[in-house]
Design a protein around this motif. Structure first.
Motif, mmCIF file in Angstrom:
data_model
loop_
_atom_site.group_PDB
_atom_site.id
_atom_site.type_symbol
_atom_site.label_atom_id
_atom_site.label_comp_id
_atom_site.label_asym_id
_atom_site.label_seq_id
_atom_site.Cartn_x
_atom_site.Cartn_y
_atom_site.Cartn_z
ATOM 1 N N GLY A 1 0.836 -1.210 0.000
ATOM 2 C CA GLY A 1 0.000 0.000 0.000
ATOM 3 C C GLY A 1 0.862 1.246 0.000
ATOM 4 N N GLY A 2 0.270 2.392 0.387
ATOM 5 C CA GLY A 2 1.024 3.663 0.431
ATOM 6 C C GLY A 2 0.380 4.706 -0.443
ATOM 7 N N VAL A 3 1.176 5.704 -0.775
ATOM 8 C CA VAL A 3 0.632 6.831 -1.544
ATOM 9 C C VAL A 3 1.098 6.759 -3.002
ATOM 10 N N LEU A 4 0.141 6.873 -3.905
ATOM 11 C CA LEU A 4 0.452 6.949 -5.330
ATOM 12 C C LEU A 4 0.215 8.402 -5.745
ATOM 13 N N SER A 5 1.302 9.077 -6.166
ATOM 14 C CA SER A 5 1.180 10.523 -6.461
ATOM 15 C C SER A 5 1.047 10.752 -7.953
ATOM 16 N N ILE A 6 0.106 11.649 -8.268
ATOM 17 C CA ILE A 6 -0.087 11.990 -9.680
ATOM 18 C C ILE A 6 -0.030 13.511 -9.813
ATOM 19 N N ASN A 7 0.830 13.958 -10.695
ATOM 20 C CA ASN A 7 1.005 15.396 -10.840
ATOM 21 C C ASN A 7 0.899 15.767 -12.323
ATOM 22 N N VAL A 8 0.058 16.789 -12.585
ATOM 23 C CA VAL A 8 -0.085 17.225 -13.972
ATOM 24 C C VAL A 8 0.389 18.679 -14.046
ATOM 25 N N SER A 9 1.351 18.947 -14.940
ATOM 26 C CA SER A 9 1.881 20.309 -15.022
ATOM 27 C C SER A 9 2.164 20.662 -16.471
ATOM 28 N N ASN A 10 2.377 21.978 -16.657
ATOM 29 C CA ASN A 10 2.673 22.465 -18.012
ATOM 30 C C ASN A 10 4.107 22.985 -18.024
ATOM 31 N N GLN A 11 4.938 22.404 -18.856
ATOM 32 C CA GLN A 11 6.341 22.860 -18.901
ATOM 33 C C GLN A 11 6.759 23.018 -20.350
ATOM 34 N N ASN A 12 7.035 24.274 -20.715
ATOM 35 C CA ASN A 12 7.521 24.583 -22.068
ATOM 36 C C ASN A 12 6.668 23.944 -23.169
ATOM 37 N N GLN A 13 5.416 24.305 -23.192
ATOM 38 C CA GLN A 13 4.487 23.808 -24.223
ATOM 39 C C GLN A 13 4.349 22.298 -24.209
ATOM 40 N N THR A 14 4.590 21.699 -23.050
ATOM 41 C CA THR A 14 4.464 20.247 -22.926
ATOM 42 C C THR A 14 3.656 19.940 -21.665
ATOM 43 N N ALA A 15 2.620 19.122 -21.833
ATOM 44 C CA ALA A 15 1.854 18.685 -20.664
ATOM 45 C C ALA A 15 2.585 17.475 -20.085
ATOM 46 N N ARG A 16 2.913 17.564 -18.774
ATOM 47 C CA ARG A 16 3.670 16.474 -18.137
ATOM 48 C C ARG A 16 2.787 15.804 -17.098
ATOM 49 N N LEU A 17 2.593 14.529 -17.276
ATOM 50 C CA LEU A 17 1.807 13.763 -16.317
ATOM 51 C C LEU A 17 2.767 12.827 -15.596
ATOM 52 N N LYS A 18 2.933 13.080 -14.301
ATOM 53 C CA LYS A 18 3.951 12.336 -13.546
ATOM 54 C C LYS A 18 3.257 11.397 -12.570
#
Ligand code: ADP
Length: 524
Positions: free
Chosen positions: A431-448
């Protein structure tokens, strides 16, 4: 900075320090040169002046002595010779001489005959008739020349032979000719002593004046030149600083350039490796899809035949159900039905895999549209949340407020997100934490997507995007999830990056172009 760059930079700094140390100090050298030149010029001037002055004093005394000798000659050489000492004529001559000399600065006279003998003198210490051998000046004068000499530190006395002082004296030898005619025979030579102490004593004062005047002039000249040279020095120094700064800048640029080239080379190498990896994936995918296509038809007939055989055997088994169970015939048919069921199940599994493979190679017909990647992520999370909860996993989401839209096939990208999150859940046994981060970097959508699962070993990491690569138990994984995801993201002009540490977890980053870039990539 690389080791070689550091060494070069170090050498350059050493060289700079050396240059600073050896910097030409114009002002210092100018001052030293000026002082040296001034000292030499002043010394030469003073020495020259001293000798010239001495010469003029001597010549001046000589010019005084000549008319005196010429005036005294007729008195002295009465009848062509000097009277003998002790005679009344000699006494008269002596009295006349002294009377003549009294108002003048001449204090002593000697008269020589042509043999170089003293025939008259005002000096009582000298005997009349005495020879003066080795006297070059006398010899020259007897030959007709006027000769003089300046002597310093000589004793000067008056006509009464009383010492007056120590001083400077000019002795002049003047030849006298019969009848005052320079062409006539020489009767004798007058040696006249003149006291020039007063004139000579003025020399140091005049020399001091010259020194002061020249030093004054030179100070003025030095000051003017110093101001000019200082101006030049300041200009040169500022120019030197500009040049040194430019040199430092160029060196700095060189170091930066070197670093940039190194960085670019590294990026290029990585890109090349990534490209090779991508090409390999595409090649494997194409191969697998080709094989799948080829297998699809025979597999269809295997499955169909198996199902027919199974239907037939099942019917036959039910028809003879009254037959005593346990007989050999019954057990044999029952075994046959079970085998056919196993073949059917495995064939279905093969068909599933083949369908996946065909999907993998086929470009989706679904239209792309502008999607909000944040919304899509949230929709995907809703799909896997129940499974995550069951496994004791908490999902933490952070999505940038102003995400630009992405031009995508929503279903496909959702499939990618869900697949990666499923893998993450499968890796997080505790178990634990699953982190999801969505950001915009230099005309690129980054889904981490970051999990804290068991991670991926270094050996497996380069292989996870290969079709059929799986570490999951048989029946649990097909090994196609990531390879399909990889193909989908690449089709969208994006990229999937992964980093992982065994025992700590993994991070998958999906990069998708945003705005116009995405549309341009989509257009053929
Ligand atoms: P499958 O899930 O069917 O095995 P995938 O292509 O999705 O196929 O994954 C391939 C392999 O990559 C997995 O078997 C697993 O070993 C590894 N993997 C993928 N994601 C993770 C993850 N988050 N943590 C650990 N291993 C992972």
């Amino acid at each position: 900075m690389s080791r070689s760059s550091e060494t070069k930079a170090g050498n350059r700094h050493d060289a700079d320090r050396g240059t600073e140390r050896s910097e030409f100090n114009l002002l210092r050298y100018f001052s030293l040169a000026c002082i040296s030149v001034f000292v030499v010029i002043t010394s030469v001037m003073c020495t020259g002046f001293y000798h010239t002055s001495k010469r003029y004093i001597r010549i001046d005394a000589e010019q005084h002595a000549i008319p005196i000798a010429e005036n005294l000659a007729p008195i002295a050489f009465v009848g062509g010779s000097i009277p003998n000492p002790g005679t009344p004529e000699y006494v008269l001559l002596d009295a006349q001489m002294r009377e003549f000399l009294k108002p003048l600065r001449m204090f002593k006279i000697k008269i020589y005959d042509t043999a170089g003998r003293i025939v008259y003198t005002t000096d009582p210490n000298l005997a009349v008739g005495q020879l003066d051998p080795g006297n070059d000046k006398l010899v020259a004068s007897l030959a007709g020349a006027v000769v003089s000499d300046l002597e310093t530190d000589e004793t000067v006395w008056d006509l009464q032979e009383e010492v007056i002082h120590k001083g400077t004296v000019v002795e002049t030898y003047v030849p006298v000719h019969r009848g005052g005619d320079p062409g006539a025979e020489i009767l004798g030579v007058f040696e006249i002593y003149q006291d020039v102490s007063d004139t000579y004593a003025r020399l140091p004062g005049v020399i001091a004046l010259i020194v002061v005047a020249s030093v004054g002039a030179m100070i003025i000249l030095y000051t003017i030149l110093f101001l000019i040279v200082r101006k030049a020095h300041l200009i040169i120094r500022s120019q030197t600083q500009v040049i040194r700064q430019a040199k430092a800048d160029v060196e700095q640029y060189a170091v930066e350039l070197e670093q940039r080239v190194e960085e670019r080379t590294r990026q290029l190498r990585e890109t090349l490796a990534q490209q090779q990896h991508d090409e390999k994936m595409v090649a494997i995918g194409t191969l697998a899809a080709g094989v799948a296509h080829e297998l699809n038809t025979p597999l269809g007939s295997i499955l169909g035949s198996t199902q027919l055989a199974l239907d037939f055997c099942s019917t036959k088994l039910h028809e003879v159900v009254e037959e005593e169970p346990g007989t050999d015939g019954y057990v044999g048919r029952q075994q046959c039905v079970q085998d056919l069921q196993r073949v059917e199940s495995q064939a279905k599994r093969c068909r599933e895999i083949i369908r996946n493979l065909v999907d993998f190679s086929r470009k989706s017909d679904d239209e792309r549209m502008w999607e909000d990647i944040g919304d899509l992520t949230e929709r995907s999370i809703l799909l896997i949340e129940p499974e995550a909860r069951k496994c004791g996993i908490q999902i933490e989401t952070s999505i940038d407020d102003e995400m630009p839209p992405v031009w995508i096939n929503g279903n496909e990208i959702q499939q990618v997100i869900v697949n990666i999150m499923n893998n993450a859940i499968a890796a997080m046994n505790d178990g634990g934490v699953l982190s999801i981060n969505v950001s915009n970097q230099n005309q690129t959508a980054r889904l981490k997507i970051t999990d804290i699962g068991n991670g991926i070993s270094k050996a497996d990491l380069p292989r996870i995007f290969e079709p059929f690569f799986t570490t999951k138990d048989v029946g649990k994984g097909t090994g196609l999830g990531l390879s399909i995801s990889f193909r989908i993201v690449k089709d969208h002009g994006g990229n999937i990056l992964v980093s992982s540490v065994v025992g700590e977890g993994s991070t998958f980053i999906i990069e998708l172009p945003t705005g116009l870039t995405a549309v341009q990539l989509d257009s053929p």
